[in-house]
Design an enzyme around this catalytic site. Structure first.
Site, short mmCIF file in Angstrom:
data_model
loop_
_atom_site.label_atom_id
_atom_site.label_comp_id
_atom_site.label_asym_id
_atom_site.label_seq_id
_atom_site.Cartn_x
_atom_site.Cartn_y
_atom_site.Cartn_z
N CYS A 7 1.03 -1.20 0.06
CA CYS A 7 -0.12 0.06 -0.14
C CYS A 7 0.70 1.23 0.00
O CYS A 7 1.92 1.18 0.30
CB CYS A 7 -1.01 -0.07 1.23
N ASP A 127 -6.13 -2.90 12.10
CA ASP A 127 -4.99 -1.96 12.15
C ASP A 127 -5.10 -1.57 13.59
O ASP A 127 -6.00 -1.58 14.29
CB ASP A 127 -5.19 -1.20 10.94
#
Length: 200
Positions: A7, A127
């Site tokens: 990412c 996360d």
């Protein structure tokens, strides 16, 4: 086989790195407060350089659904990742505007990890924060029925343990495959190699 997402791509040569490494997904960040932020025009140029077999995920924080749908409908992104305070009504509206998979990021803290909020998203991403890079407390993650992405402090040093212990659908990397804030070819190739080795 555990999927791999790299990412926060922002540069043409970083696209060349992932084209070589062949992860399962890459991500473009459309949140202006991120140091990895890209505009629609930048992402479009990067996507044109990207191997067409690698889907691009757009990462958003409390963005207008209409803007996200436009990026999907013009082919700039293939999947949607929501990393803000979007609620179920928001997710439902977005899914009516586009048929692409939606990933809903959930920040895991000790005080809220007993159960996940319910969304009609296709995947969760767990996360420790909005790209904080901090490692999650793996022993206290909630049970998840749907395929999910693991993010937060995953690196070449711990990714094999993470896969063997948690069995996520996918693992998400950003800062751990960077050197001085830029994606590092050798780190990307190494992380992909290690994950593929676990699956053999």
């Amino acid at each position: 086989m555990t999927k791999i997402k790299i990412c926060g791509l922002t540069r043409r040569y970083e696209i060349d790195y992932v084209n070589e490494a062949k992860p399962d997904y890459i991500g473009f960040v459309f949140w202006e407060k991120s140091r990895r932020y890209v505009t629609k025009e930048q992402a479009k140029r990067l996507k044109e350089r990207l191997d067409p077999d690698i889907p691009a995920v757009g990462v958003f924080v409390n963005e207008r659904p209409e803007k996200i749908a436009e990026l999907v409908n013009t082919g700039v992104i293939d999947l949607i990742q929501l990393h803000g305070e979007e609620d179920e009504e928001y997710v439902h509206k977005l899914k009516k505007m586009t048929d692409r998979p939606v990933i809903k990021a959930v920040q895991i803290k000790k005080e809220n990890n007993a159960r996940l909020p319910e969304f009609t998203a296709d995947h969760y991403l767990l996360d420790s924060g909005k790209g904080s890079g901090q490692t999650l407390d793996w022993d206290s993650l909630p049970a998840i029925d749907s395929p999910w992405f693991l993010a937060g402090g995953i690196s070449a040093e711990n990714v094999q343990d993470a896969i063997e212990k948690l069995h996520p659908y996918a693992v998400d990397f950003s800062s751990s495959v960077e050197t001085d804030g830029c994606k590092d070819r050798d780190k990307i190739l190494e992380i992909v190699r290690r994950i593929r080795d676990v699956e053999r």
